[in-house]
Design a protein around this motif. Structure first.
Motif, short mmCIF file in Angstrom:
data_model
loop_
_atom_site.label_atom_id
_atom_site.label_comp_id
_atom_site.label_asym_id
_atom_site.label_seq_id
_atom_site.Cartn_x
_atom_site.Cartn_y
_atom_site.Cartn_z
N GLY A 26 46.82 47.53 49.10
CA GLY A 26 45.91 46.68 49.86
C GLY A 26 45.78 45.28 49.31
N LEU A 27 46.14 45.06 48.06
CA LEU A 27 45.99 43.72 47.48
C LEU A 27 46.82 42.68 48.21
CD1 LEU A 27 44.95 41.80 45.31
CD2 LEU A 27 46.76 42.59 43.80
N SER A 28 48.05 43.03 48.59
CA SER A 28 48.94 42.05 49.19
C SER A 28 48.58 41.70 50.63
CB SER A 28 50.38 42.53 49.14
OG SER A 28 50.57 43.65 49.99
N VAL A 29 47.68 42.45 51.26
CA VAL A 29 47.29 42.13 52.63
C VAL A 29 46.02 41.30 52.69
CG1 VAL A 29 48.50 44.06 53.70
CG2 VAL A 29 46.17 44.39 52.92
N PHE A 30 45.44 40.99 51.55
CA PHE A 30 44.38 39.99 51.53
C PHE A 30 44.96 38.62 51.89
CE2 PHE A 30 41.77 42.73 48.60
CZ PHE A 30 40.59 42.66 49.32
N PRO A 31 44.16 37.71 52.43
CA PRO A 31 44.64 36.33 52.60
C PRO A 31 45.08 35.75 51.26
CG PRO A 31 42.61 36.67 53.82
CD PRO A 31 42.82 37.92 52.99
N ARG A 32 45.98 34.79 51.33
CA ARG A 32 46.63 34.30 50.12
C ARG A 32 45.65 33.66 49.14
NH1 ARG A 32 50.79 29.86 52.11
NH2 ARG A 32 50.41 28.82 50.14
N ASP A 33 44.62 32.97 49.63
CA ASP A 33 43.68 32.35 48.70
C ASP A 33 42.84 33.40 47.98
OD1 ASP A 33 42.35 32.97 51.06
OD2 ASP A 33 40.90 31.36 50.85
N VAL A 34 42.55 34.51 48.66
CA VAL A 34 41.81 35.60 48.02
C VAL A 34 42.68 36.26 46.96
CG1 VAL A 34 40.59 37.77 48.42
CG2 VAL A 34 40.47 35.95 50.13
N GLN A 35 43.97 36.47 47.28
CA GLN A 35 44.88 37.03 46.27
C GLN A 35 44.93 36.14 45.04
OE1 GLN A 35 48.79 38.47 47.54
NE2 GLN A 35 48.11 38.38 49.66
N ALA A 36 44.97 34.82 45.24
CA ALA A 36 45.05 33.90 44.11
C ALA A 36 43.81 34.02 43.23
CB ALA A 36 45.21 32.46 44.61
N ARG A 37 42.64 34.16 43.84
CA ARG A 37 41.41 34.31 43.05
C ARG A 37 41.46 35.60 42.22
NH1 ARG A 37 37.03 33.73 47.86
NH2 ARG A 37 37.64 31.69 48.70
N ILE A 38 41.89 36.69 42.86
CA ILE A 38 41.90 37.98 42.18
C ILE A 38 42.89 37.96 41.01
CG2 ILE A 38 42.48 40.43 42.44
CD1 ILE A 38 41.53 40.16 45.38
N ARG A 39 44.05 37.37 41.23
CA ARG A 39 45.08 37.36 40.20
C ARG A 39 44.75 36.42 39.05
NH1 ARG A 39 49.93 39.61 42.53
NH2 ARG A 39 49.75 39.85 44.79
N ALA A 40 43.86 35.45 39.30
CA ALA A 40 43.60 34.42 38.30
C ALA A 40 42.78 34.92 37.13
CB ALA A 40 42.92 33.22 38.96
N ASP A 41 41.82 35.79 37.37
CA ASP A 41 40.90 36.15 36.29
C ASP A 41 40.10 37.38 36.69
OD1 ASP A 41 39.63 35.95 33.90
OD2 ASP A 41 38.20 34.42 34.53
N GLY A 42 39.53 38.04 35.69
CA GLY A 42 38.62 39.15 35.93
C GLY A 42 39.27 40.51 35.89
N ASP A 43 38.44 41.54 36.00
CA ASP A 43 38.88 42.93 35.83
C ASP A 43 38.95 43.65 37.17
OD1 ASP A 43 38.77 42.58 32.97
OD2 ASP A 43 36.58 42.76 33.12
N VAL A 44 39.67 44.78 37.16
CA VAL A 44 39.89 45.58 38.36
C VAL A 44 39.36 46.99 38.12
CG1 VAL A 44 41.59 46.54 39.96
CG2 VAL A 44 41.93 44.25 38.99
N ILE A 45 38.64 47.55 39.09
CA ILE A 45 38.22 48.95 39.05
C ILE A 45 39.04 49.71 40.08
CG2 ILE A 45 36.33 50.56 39.43
CD1 ILE A 45 34.41 48.36 38.56
N ASP A 46 39.79 50.69 39.61
CA ASP A 46 40.66 51.49 40.47
C ASP A 46 40.05 52.88 40.61
OD1 ASP A 46 42.66 52.78 41.82
OD2 ASP A 46 44.22 52.44 40.33
N GLY A 47 39.27 53.08 41.68
CA GLY A 47 38.64 54.36 41.95
C GLY A 47 39.58 55.26 42.72
N GLY A 48 39.89 56.42 42.16
CA GLY A 48 40.90 57.31 42.75
C GLY A 48 42.28 56.86 42.32
N ALA A 49 42.46 56.71 41.00
CA ALA A 49 43.72 56.15 40.47
C ALA A 49 44.87 57.13 40.54
CB ALA A 49 43.51 55.68 39.03
N PHE A 50 44.59 58.42 40.84
CA PHE A 50 45.62 59.43 41.04
C PHE A 50 46.52 59.54 39.81
CE2 PHE A 50 49.51 60.84 43.61
CZ PHE A 50 49.14 62.17 43.58
N ILE A 51 47.80 59.19 39.91
CA ILE A 51 48.73 59.34 38.79
C ILE A 51 49.01 58.01 38.10
CG2 ILE A 51 49.84 61.41 39.69
CD1 ILE A 51 52.06 59.59 40.79
#
Length: 707
Positions: A489-514
């Motif tokens: 789902g990350l790549s289907v965000f608008p490009r400016d939102v992707q840039a913000r996410i990739r620039a800084d901060g942490d990620v919570i992956d709920g249901g990380a499976f394997i």
């Protein structure tokens, strides 16, 4: 007549068969305070008579006559007669949708934008369809105030796709370049650079007519103007000091378009078109081909690679004569394109199941052919019904409230997303029968997929997974390559939102499976940590092994916990072998009906996202939730995190209808300032991997205070 609120500029040249319908669509608007400036550009058909007839019936129509000078001059003439506060250009063979002007006026006055950009659909004869070229769903709905934000609409040059504030236009006195086709490219780039604020209105307010004989449908001499337009575009961006900032987007547009139009232009103009490519060739083009090949269409990339790799070109450099010889040798010919098309069609047909009996018959084997087979293979799809019991029960219980729930869910969504919500709801409400879990039914594809989605399914190449992630698909072939390519789902965000996410901060992956998603998030967000949560002990051990295998144990934090709106303990069932991952492990009452078929009961802890953020001192910019029907509960336990950090959210909403219908209204009740969008990540599965994307309206992630 006093000054109207809106001026509509209508260039008219020999469009008699379509002019009446165009004028009717404007005059029928529910916003009446407007003028229609019809500039007759020396028409020789019945257009002048039609204009006079309409003007006699409605004083809002003003006719301006001039000798034939072309579209750019006609638009400039119309602008000299504008008296309104707002301006809209409409081509005289196209149509406005009902309510278009009132929506645009309301949005312009609300946002104080210099101009509004809106979506369009295409019409051909009686058929209406989405534009295949523009992916409106990838555009951010956030107002565009910086050049970086504006770049995503750098290609959307159509003058008729905008609604202008006349104070803005008069302050800059923009003009269309006379005597050229594609005049709106230069005009678009000028207004885009000058605007302080551009707003997207995600509605299809314009219906563009595709017709034989129009300027755009005829690949004649006028298409050579595009090379001049590209030279002027480079000059404009260099003069404004922004060429490097627009380099990738501008060159992608230029290099793809000039190749395909040269390939498809009338044969007698092909050599001048070759010359257009070569005259505009410089180190910029070479740099783009080498640094950004992924942005070029495969056929165009192959041509440019052959051009650069040619020994003749390497020896002669950019000498025009040498380059012309290389272009003559390597530019795709009509014969080559025909051979490629035949080969592709043959391969596609030979792979169809219904062809096998015919091939067997040719080899002497018996032929058994059901005439319905081809239709079943081409137009029907097998649909799994994993979650149908949850959906059927919920829809029965909420039957009376459902119209209101649908209205609330679709509020403030783009028009495309509203259609997708309707498709998804109808699939469960009407098309999927009540049947045992894991049953499969055949449903016609037109009931499951939007027209543009069906077009993409038939034309796109198979998704290519990055080589380092291929072991996941090799080991677990039932995982979706589409979902991998979309980065969950990350790549289907608008490009400016992707840039913000990739620039800084942490990620919570709920249901990380394997760990397949956590590994990709760690790669995509190199400056942050990933908190990977997986309550199933078998899945968790596989995740730990995979994280170690990728060497990411220092950046991916592993927690064997489930998510809820409070802390507690759970008991759930892991299906199948005790040493093999299970995608369907859920904290919900087990959704499978075959619980006696095997599997073990497992126990553990669940907690809240708020507690985990505090425990690990996280600053989340992204939260992904794919936790088998507990997504709403997890978000209820993340209220403080949402209000403080405004993370972007990727939420699976297909497991349980409470997630689909209730999460968005709850998030809206927080007044946290989110935009919302719905996406189907897997183009082969119509009712799985539906996600809701949420991204904040603020200029940067990671700000705000706990409410």
């Amino acid at each position: 007549m006093g000054s109207p609120t809106v001026s509509v500029a209508l260039p008219v040249y020999n469009v008699a068969p379509y002019l009446g319908a165009c004028l009717d669509s404007i005059l029928a608007q529910d916003f009446s305070d407007l003028e229609i400036i019809c500039v007759n550009d020396g028409s020789t058909d019945e257009s002048p008579r039609i204009l006079a007839e309409y003007a006699s019936r409605d004083p809002r129509i003003r006719i301006v006559d001039q000798s034939n000078k072309g579209l750019a001059s006609t638009r400039n003439t119309a602008m000299e007669h504008v008296r309104g506060r707002y301006l809209m250009h409409v081509d005289s063979d196209d149509l406005l949708t009902p309510g278009a002007i009132s929506s645009l006026v309301q949005e312009c006055e609300r946002t104080k934008a210099d101009f509004i950009v809106f979506y369009h659909s295409m019409i051909e004869d009686e058929r209406e369809f989405d534009s295949w070229y523009y992916d409106f769903d990838q555009w951010s709905l956030e107002p565009k105030t910086t050049l970086d934000q504006k770049l995503e609409i750098l290609h959307y040059h159509y003058t008729w796709s905008k609604f202008f504030n006349m104070d803005f236009l008069r302050a800059h006195d923009f003009r269309f370049p006379d005597g050229l086709q594609f005049d709106d490219n230069i005009y678009h780039w000028q207004v885009l650079l000058a605007a302080s604020k551009v707003v997207i209105l995600p509605q299809k307010l314009y219906r563009y007519r595709v017709r034989t004989g129009s300027i755009m449908s005829h690949r004649g001499k006028h298409h050579l103007d595009i090379f001049y337009i590209f030279r002027e575009g480079k000059k404009l961006f260099r003069e404004r000091g922004v060429f490097e900032e627009v380099f990738q987007d501008f060159m992608q547009y230029k290099m793809n378009l000039q190749y395909f139009w040269t390939r498809d232009i009338e044969p007698r103009f092909r050599w001048p078109a070759y010359r257009g490519i070569l005259d505009g060739w410089s180190g910029d083009e070479e740099r783009f081909v080498r640094e950004s090949p992924h942005l070029l269409a495969p056929e165009a990339l192959a041509f440019y690679h052959r051009l650069l790799a040619s020994r003749l070109y390497r020896v002669g450099g950019r000498d025009p004569t040498v380059s012309m010889l290389v272009a003559r040798r390597y530019l795709s010919s009509a014969r080559r394109r025909w051979e490629q098309a035949v080969h592709s069609l043959s391969a596609q047909i030979s792979g169809m199941a219904w062809v096998l009996p015919i091939r067997n018959g040719a080899r002497g084997a018996p032929v058994v052919m059901d005439p319905r087979c081809a239709d079943l293979m081409g137009n029907f799809q097998s649909v799994p019904t994993y979650w149908v019991e949850f959906w059927r029960s919920y829809l029965r219980e909420q039957h009376e409230a459902m119209p209101g729930k649908l209205t609330a869910l679709k509020r403030d969504l783009s028009e495309n997303d509203q259609d997708l919500v309707d498709f998804f709801y109808r699939a469960y409400d009407k098309y999927l029968p009540e049947c045992r879990d894991y049953g499969k039914v055949l449903v016609h594809k037109d009931l499951l997929w939007q027209p543009k989605e069906r077009f993409q399914q038939g034309t796109r190449a198979a998704p290519k997974v990055a080589s380092r992630y291929q072991p996941f698909l090799d080991e677990y072939p039932w995982l979706s390559a589409d979902v991998f390519v979309n980065l969950y789902g990350l790549s289907v965000f608008p490009r400016d939102v992707q840039a913000r996410i990739r620039a800084d901060g942490d990620v919570i992956d709920g249901g990380a499976f394997i760990g397949d998603s956590a590994v990709q998030f760690a790669d995509a967000c190199p400056r942050g940590r990933v908190l990977a949560l997986e309550p199933d002990p078998v899945n968790f051990q596989r995740m730990r092994d995979n994280v170690d295998r990728f060497g990411l144990s220092e950046r991916i934090l592993l927690e064997p916990v489930g998510l809820h709106d409070h802390q507690g303990r759970f008991q759930m069932r892991h299906h199948g072998a005790t040493d093999f991952p299970d995608q369907g492990t859920s904290l919900l009452n087990d959704f499978r009906l075959d619980t006696d078929a095997g599997g073990d009961l497992v126990s553990g802890e669940f907690t809240t996202i708020d507690k985990l953020v505090e425990r690990h001192d996280l600053r989340p910019v992204l939260v992904k939730l794919d936790i088998e029907g507990m997504e709403k509960e997890a978000l209820l336990g993340a209220r403080e995190t949402i209000m403080r950090y405004r993370p972007a959210l990727i939420v699976s909403v297909y497991h349980h209808p409470k997630d689909f219908f209730e999460i968005k209204p709850w998030l809206e009740s927080l007044n946290a300032g989110y935009y919302f969008a719905f996406r189907r990540l897997d183009m082969q599965s119509p009712v799985s991997d539906m996600v809701m994307l949420c991204y904040p309206r603020i200029a940067a992630l990671g700000v705000g205070d706990v409410a």
